[in-house]
Write an enzyme that holds these catalytic residues in place. Structure first.
Site, PDB file in Angstrom:
ATOM      1  N   HIS A  37       0.839  -1.205   0.000  1.00 31.96           N
ATOM      2  CA  HIS A  37       0.000   0.000   0.000  1.00 31.96           C
ATOM      3  C   HIS A  37       0.875   1.258   0.000  1.00 31.96           C
ATOM      4  O   HIS A  37       0.540   2.251  -0.645  1.00 31.96           O
ATOM      5  CB  HIS A  37      -0.886   0.030   1.250  1.00 31.96           C
ATOM      6  CG  HIS A  37      -1.802  -1.159   1.397  1.00 31.96           C
ATOM      7  ND1 HIS A  37      -1.662  -2.084   2.398  1.00 31.96           N
ATOM      8  CD2 HIS A  37      -2.866  -1.563   0.665  1.00 31.96           C
ATOM      9  CE1 HIS A  37      -2.611  -2.998   2.294  1.00 31.96           C
ATOM     10  NE2 HIS A  37      -3.352  -2.716   1.250  1.00 31.96           N
ATOM     11  N   GLY A 148      -2.628  -2.111  -7.350  1.00 32.33           N
ATOM     12  CA  GLY A 148      -1.453  -2.971  -7.363  1.00 32.33           C
ATOM     13  C   GLY A 148      -1.565  -4.086  -8.395  1.00 32.33           C
ATOM     14  O   GLY A 148      -2.620  -4.690  -8.552  1.00 32.33           O
TER      15      GLY A 148
HETATM   16  P1  AMP Z   1      -6.233  -4.336  -0.327  1.00 33.20           P
HETATM   17  O1  AMP Z   1      -6.109  -3.473   0.872  1.00 33.20           O
HETATM   18  O2  AMP Z   1      -5.674  -5.708  -0.163  1.00 33.20           O
HETATM   19  O3  AMP Z   1      -7.627  -4.308  -0.922  1.00 33.20           O
HETATM   20  O4  AMP Z   1      -5.314  -3.675  -1.440  1.00 33.20           O
HETATM   21  C1  AMP Z   1      -5.448  -2.322  -1.785  1.00 33.20           C
HETATM   22  C2  AMP Z   1      -4.557  -2.032  -2.975  1.00 33.20           C
HETATM   23  O5  AMP Z   1      -3.218  -2.324  -2.641  1.00 33.20           O
HETATM   24  C3  AMP Z   1      -4.921  -2.890  -4.206  1.00 33.20           C
HETATM   25  O6  AMP Z   1      -4.794  -2.082  -5.378  1.00 33.20           O
HETATM   26  C4  AMP Z   1      -3.856  -3.946  -4.165  1.00 33.20           C
HETATM   27  O7  AMP Z   1      -3.566  -4.501  -5.433  1.00 33.20           O
HETATM   28  C5  AMP Z   1      -2.671  -3.167  -3.635  1.00 33.20           C
HETATM   29  N1  AMP Z   1      -1.670  -4.077  -3.068  1.00 33.20           N
HETATM   30  C6  AMP Z   1      -1.866  -5.010  -2.113  1.00 33.20           C
HETATM   31  N2  AMP Z   1      -0.714  -5.694  -1.887  1.00 33.20           N
HETATM   32  C7  AMP Z   1       0.204  -5.167  -2.729  1.00 33.20           C
HETATM   33  C8  AMP Z   1       1.587  -5.431  -2.987  1.00 33.20           C
HETATM   34  N3  AMP Z   1       2.263  -6.382  -2.344  1.00 33.20           N
HETATM   35  N4  AMP Z   1       2.224  -4.694  -3.922  1.00 33.20           N
HETATM   36  C9  AMP Z   1       1.559  -3.719  -4.607  1.00 33.20           C
HETATM   37  N5  AMP Z   1       0.261  -3.420  -4.406  1.00 33.20           N
HETATM   38  C10 AMP Z   1      -0.406  -4.121  -3.476  1.00 33.20           C
END
Ligand code: AMP
Length: 294
Positions: A37, A148
């Protein structure tokens, strides 16, 4: 950084920032923030004048038996991280603020891609994701929105939605942040026991092997899929959900790799369901075509 929880405030503060001539960078998340994030927030900070982070654990995208109530929550830590990375606005609504009482009757249909791969394992997941992302993008208004590559299918579906529905957002992909051993950073890694944590990089090993085979000139996607499955099968703590090699644009399964393609994997390790993916490198420079390529 201002912290708000009402939809009306996001709309107003984003409109004011735009009126002041600032471009808006928007990072939607479910919180439990980590380096992945942070990478999204840093990129938004570099590229935009006003950075908005949202934190909302969206019940609509969790299926029955999934980890909604156990999903990690750490609002205070999240808020200090966001502030230290220069976010201007943190929007953290509760469920009632987002959906009122009950669930919305009108939702976003992700189309057929929403039912494959992650969608096949998690029925209704992408309908929930796209519905909340559409709502958030409508509140924030014209912006650059950062997603991401770790969730490549989600990124592809958000792009399709924005195109199909003419939502005025520029979707910006951000490369996957990884631990030193390759494991893609995820809030769900917190569910892993020490042994499981040691086993978890096997997903990265599988997609890395796919990339290595493609780099070496392997064009037969079945061979690549079989090698990925074999890699996961070699880890006793991992239970394979799927391996795939898809066309980067259409997301159809590929038989012979001829253009940009992506290798994806999902496996369960203990109680955690993990995913990973890599874009496969193209034909090596100077490689000679042979009859098996067509
Ligand atoms: P989440 O909180 O899991 O819904 O993720 C929120 C955003 O963070 C989404 O766009 C995910 O793809 C991105 N994201 C989560 N983990 C990663 C990571 N390891 N590298 C890059 N982006 C990430």
């Amino acid at each position: 950084m201002e912290v708000i929880s009402s939809r009306k405030d996001v709309v107003e503060l984003c409109a004011r920032a735009r009126h002041d001539g600032l471009s808006i960078g928007f990072v939607p998340t479910m919180g439990a923030l980590h380096e992945g994030h942070a990478r999204l927030m840093r990129t938004a900070r570099q590229e935009c004048g006003f950075v908005v982070l949202s934190i909302f654990v969206n019940p609509l995208q969790f299926g029955a038996g999934e980890d909604l109530s156990a999903y990690p929550r750490s609002m205070e830590l999240d808020s200090s991280l966001a502030e230290s990375l220069g976010c201007d606005l943190l929007f953290a609504p509760d469920e009632e603020e987002m959906y009122g009482r009950g669930r919305p009757e009108v939702t976003v249909d992700p189309g057929s891609l929403g039912e494959r791969l992650e969608g096949a394992s998690r029925p209704g997941h992408f309908r929930g994701v796209l519905t909340v992302v559409a709502k958030l993008l409508n509140m924030v208004g014209p912006c650059h929105a950062y997603f991401g590559e770790k969730d490549a299918q989600q990124l592809a579906l958000v792009r399709r939605m924005v195109g199909s529905l003419d939502i005025p957002a520029e979707i910006v992909p951000v490369a996957t942040a990884r631990e030193a051993d390759g494991l893609a950073i995820s809030s769900r890694n917190a569910y892993l026991s020490p042994d499981e944590r040691l086993a978890a990089p096997v997903l990265f090993d599988a997609v890395s092997l796919a990339a290595e085979l493609a780099r070496g000139g392997q064009r037969d996607a079945d061979v690549i899929r079989a090698e990925m499955a074999r890699t996961i099968g070699g880890e006793p703590l991992a239970r394979l959900d799927y391996v795939a090699v898809v066309d980067e644009d259409t997301w159809e399964d590929v038989r012979t790799i001829q253009g940009p393609a992506r290798a994806l994997v999902s496996a369960r390790i203990g109680s955690a369901r993990l995913i990973d993916n890599l874009l496969l490198p193209g034909r090596p420079a100077g490689a000679v075509h042979n009859s098996r390529d067509v």
